[in-house]
Design an enzyme around this catalytic site. Sequence first.
Site, mmCIF file in Angstrom:
data_model
loop_
_atom_site.group_PDB
_atom_site.id
_atom_site.type_symbol
_atom_site.label_atom_id
_atom_site.label_comp_id
_atom_site.label_asym_id
_atom_site.label_seq_id
_atom_site.Cartn_x
_atom_site.Cartn_y
_atom_site.Cartn_z
ATOM 1 N N GLY A 127 0.810 -1.208 0.000
ATOM 2 C CA GLY A 127 0.000 0.000 0.000
ATOM 3 C C GLY A 127 0.846 1.261 0.000
ATOM 4 O O GLY A 127 2.022 1.226 -0.354
ATOM 5 N N LYS A 134 13.661 -1.625 -7.890
ATOM 6 C CA LYS A 134 14.091 -0.736 -6.809
ATOM 7 C C LYS A 134 14.522 -1.571 -5.609
ATOM 8 O O LYS A 134 15.518 -1.277 -4.958
ATOM 9 C CB LYS A 134 12.925 0.181 -6.426
ATOM 10 C CG LYS A 134 13.323 1.501 -5.869
ATOM 11 C CD LYS A 134 13.475 1.506 -4.376
ATOM 12 C CE LYS A 134 12.181 1.599 -3.624
ATOM 13 N NZ LYS A 134 12.420 1.508 -2.173
ATOM 14 N N ASP A 135 13.785 -2.652 -5.352
ATOM 15 C CA ASP A 135 14.132 -3.561 -4.257
ATOM 16 C C ASP A 135 14.895 -4.738 -4.866
ATOM 17 O O ASP A 135 14.371 -5.852 -4.990
ATOM 18 C CB ASP A 135 12.858 -4.014 -3.548
ATOM 19 C CG ASP A 135 12.120 -2.820 -2.950
ATOM 20 O OD1 ASP A 135 12.488 -2.393 -1.850
ATOM 21 O OD2 ASP A 135 11.201 -2.289 -3.609
ATOM 22 N N ARG A 141 8.234 5.167 1.814
ATOM 23 C CA ARG A 141 8.926 5.780 2.950
ATOM 24 C C ARG A 141 9.284 7.242 2.709
ATOM 25 O O ARG A 141 9.606 7.957 3.670
ATOM 26 C CB ARG A 141 10.196 4.995 3.289
ATOM 27 C CG ARG A 141 9.903 3.635 3.897
ATOM 28 C CD ARG A 141 11.171 2.851 4.110
ATOM 29 N NE ARG A 141 10.883 1.478 4.483
ATOM 30 C CZ ARG A 141 10.719 1.052 5.725
ATOM 31 N NH1 ARG A 141 10.852 1.900 6.719
ATOM 32 N NH2 ARG A 141 10.453 -0.214 5.983
ATOM 33 N N GLY A 182 5.450 4.270 -8.835
ATOM 34 C CA GLY A 182 6.276 3.060 -8.977
ATOM 35 C C GLY A 182 5.407 1.807 -8.957
ATOM 36 O O GLY A 182 5.519 0.926 -9.818
ATOM 37 N N HIS A 183 4.505 1.740 -7.978
ATOM 38 C CA HIS A 183 3.582 0.598 -7.907
ATOM 39 C C HIS A 183 2.705 0.551 -9.162
ATOM 40 O O HIS A 183 2.476 -0.514 -9.736
ATOM 41 C CB HIS A 183 2.661 0.722 -6.687
ATOM 42 C CG HIS A 183 3.365 0.716 -5.366
ATOM 43 N ND1 HIS A 183 3.485 1.844 -4.588
ATOM 44 C CD2 HIS A 183 3.982 -0.265 -4.676
ATOM 45 C CE1 HIS A 183 4.129 1.547 -3.476
ATOM 46 N NE2 HIS A 183 4.445 0.268 -3.499
ATOM 47 N N SER A 213 9.284 5.894 -3.210
ATOM 48 C CA SER A 213 9.173 4.907 -2.135
ATOM 49 C C SER A 213 8.090 5.375 -1.178
ATOM 50 O O SER A 213 7.948 6.581 -0.930
ATOM 51 C CB SER A 213 10.505 4.812 -1.374
ATOM 52 O OG SER A 213 10.310 4.142 -0.143
ATOM 53 N N LEU A 216 0.469 3.635 -2.070
ATOM 54 C CA LEU A 216 0.872 3.463 -3.471
ATOM 55 C C LEU A 216 1.329 4.760 -4.122
ATOM 56 O O LEU A 216 0.827 5.846 -3.829
ATOM 57 C CB LEU A 216 -0.296 2.883 -4.270
ATOM 58 C CG LEU A 216 -0.799 1.524 -3.775
ATOM 59 C CD1 LEU A 216 -1.902 1.011 -4.702
ATOM 60 C CD2 LEU A 216 0.327 0.509 -3.679
ATOM 61 N N HIS A 217 2.290 4.609 -5.015
ATOM 62 C CA HIS A 217 2.800 5.734 -5.805
ATOM 63 C C HIS A 217 2.972 5.244 -7.238
ATOM 64 O O HIS A 217 2.652 4.082 -7.560
ATOM 65 C CB HIS A 217 4.109 6.258 -5.207
ATOM 66 C CG HIS A 217 5.125 5.187 -4.925
ATOM 67 N ND1 HIS A 217 5.698 4.427 -5.920
ATOM 68 C CD2 HIS A 217 5.641 4.723 -3.759
ATOM 69 C CE1 HIS A 217 6.544 3.579 -5.389
ATOM 70 N NE2 HIS A 217 6.528 3.715 -4.073
HETATM 71 P P1 AMP Z 1 6.161 -2.228 -1.428
HETATM 72 O O1 AMP Z 1 4.761 -1.721 -1.348
HETATM 73 O O2 AMP Z 1 7.186 -1.231 -0.985
HETATM 74 O O3 AMP Z 1 6.320 -3.587 -0.797
HETATM 75 O O4 AMP Z 1 6.461 -2.430 -2.964
HETATM 76 C C1 AMP Z 1 5.627 -3.218 -3.772
HETATM 77 C C2 AMP Z 1 6.301 -3.407 -5.095
HETATM 78 O O5 AMP Z 1 6.526 -2.138 -5.709
HETATM 79 C C3 AMP Z 1 7.679 -4.082 -4.965
HETATM 80 O O6 AMP Z 1 7.841 -5.007 -6.029
HETATM 81 C C4 AMP Z 1 8.617 -2.912 -5.102
HETATM 82 O O7 AMP Z 1 9.889 -3.294 -5.604
HETATM 83 C C5 AMP Z 1 7.885 -2.051 -6.108
HETATM 84 N N1 AMP Z 1 8.345 -0.663 -6.076
HETATM 85 C C6 AMP Z 1 8.497 0.132 -4.998
HETATM 86 N N2 AMP Z 1 8.993 1.317 -5.354
HETATM 87 C C7 AMP Z 1 9.186 1.284 -6.696
HETATM 88 C C8 AMP Z 1 9.681 2.218 -7.664
HETATM 89 N N3 AMP Z 1 10.101 3.438 -7.324
HETATM 90 N N4 AMP Z 1 9.730 1.821 -8.968
HETATM 91 C C9 AMP Z 1 9.309 0.582 -9.327
HETATM 92 N N5 AMP Z 1 8.822 -0.333 -8.466
HETATM 93 C C10 AMP Z 1 8.761 0.005 -7.167
#
Ligand code: AMP
Length: 288
Positions: free
Chosen positions: A31, A153-154, A191, A36-37, A189, A33-34
């Site tokens: 969640g 990114k991760d 964060r 990237g997601h 991110s 979300l931005h």
């Molecule tokens: P998270 O919600 O942080 O667990 O991330 C969910 C998914 O989104 C994971 O596969 C992350 O690697 C991906 N993600 C997070 N930030 C980015 C970003 N800036 N660009 C691309 N994918 C991202």
Amino acid sequence: MLVLETISEMHSQVAALKASGKVLSFVPTMGALHQGHLSLVEIAKLHGNYSIASIFVNPAQFNSKEDLARYPRTVDRDLSALRAAGVDLVFLPSEAEMYPAGGTKDYGVYILAGRAKEGLCGATRPGHFDGVVTVVSMLFHIVQPDIAVFGLKDYQQCRVISELVKQQHFPVELVYGPTVRDEDGLALSSRNQLLSVAERIEARKIPEALFAAERLCREEGEHATEKIKNFVRGKLSESAMIRPDYVEICDSETLAPLLIVDREAQLLIAAFVNNVRLIDNIRLSAAS
Ligand code: AMP
């Protein structure tokens, strides 16, 4: 867009979708979300004909209660964003639904991540990747995706999940999406929301150091990893707010640390901007 909160509803829905021949593509998220997601959602839609996202802040992958408590939660906004992005189904389970045995670390039966968890975030966040593979394994059992999309990114997480899929024989094709960045280069991110205005400005030193190091390697032919890492540490030390957790250069496939960039390599950084820990990485190429 369908929103399901229970595993039994998911089982019925997934069975019906499979019976009708749908190709399921899946984006797991925590969640907040931005873009990237949402870029991963776009990739997912290209690879299948029924897209599923999950929102679950996984307690088992956090190292401290404080970090878990302050993780941003914006479910209503997230659901609107996923609806606008054209997602077909969102799985939104509660903690009790996912971990009926209860407790943050007391998740009973769990999976240990493989070799890719050694070093980097695995060293400074013990147990983190075990929590990640445990929840991803559970989500794969529940969602049964044909394709799952993760963000580069991760980077270490991508390698750890690749090992999970191979070693647990999940019939899932993994697809990796490029890192989406803000205009000034900072990787998006969840964060980032925790940064003050001043911290947000300083945080851009992290991508600046990565991009400068990539140029040092590619344009000036510097392939000695100790020199590249010292260059990065020097750049980061220009900010009094930034404290590196690690700066490493590793084989892009195995994540083994390298002395020389003599193959496809990954430069990876984790750094605290005051109290907020951010990660980022870039590909370094041997060819130059
Ligand atoms: P998270 O919600 O942080 O667990 O991330 C969910 C998914 O989104 C994971 O596969 C992350 O690697 C991906 N993600 C997070 N930030 C980015 C970003 N800036 N660009 C691309 N994918 C991202």
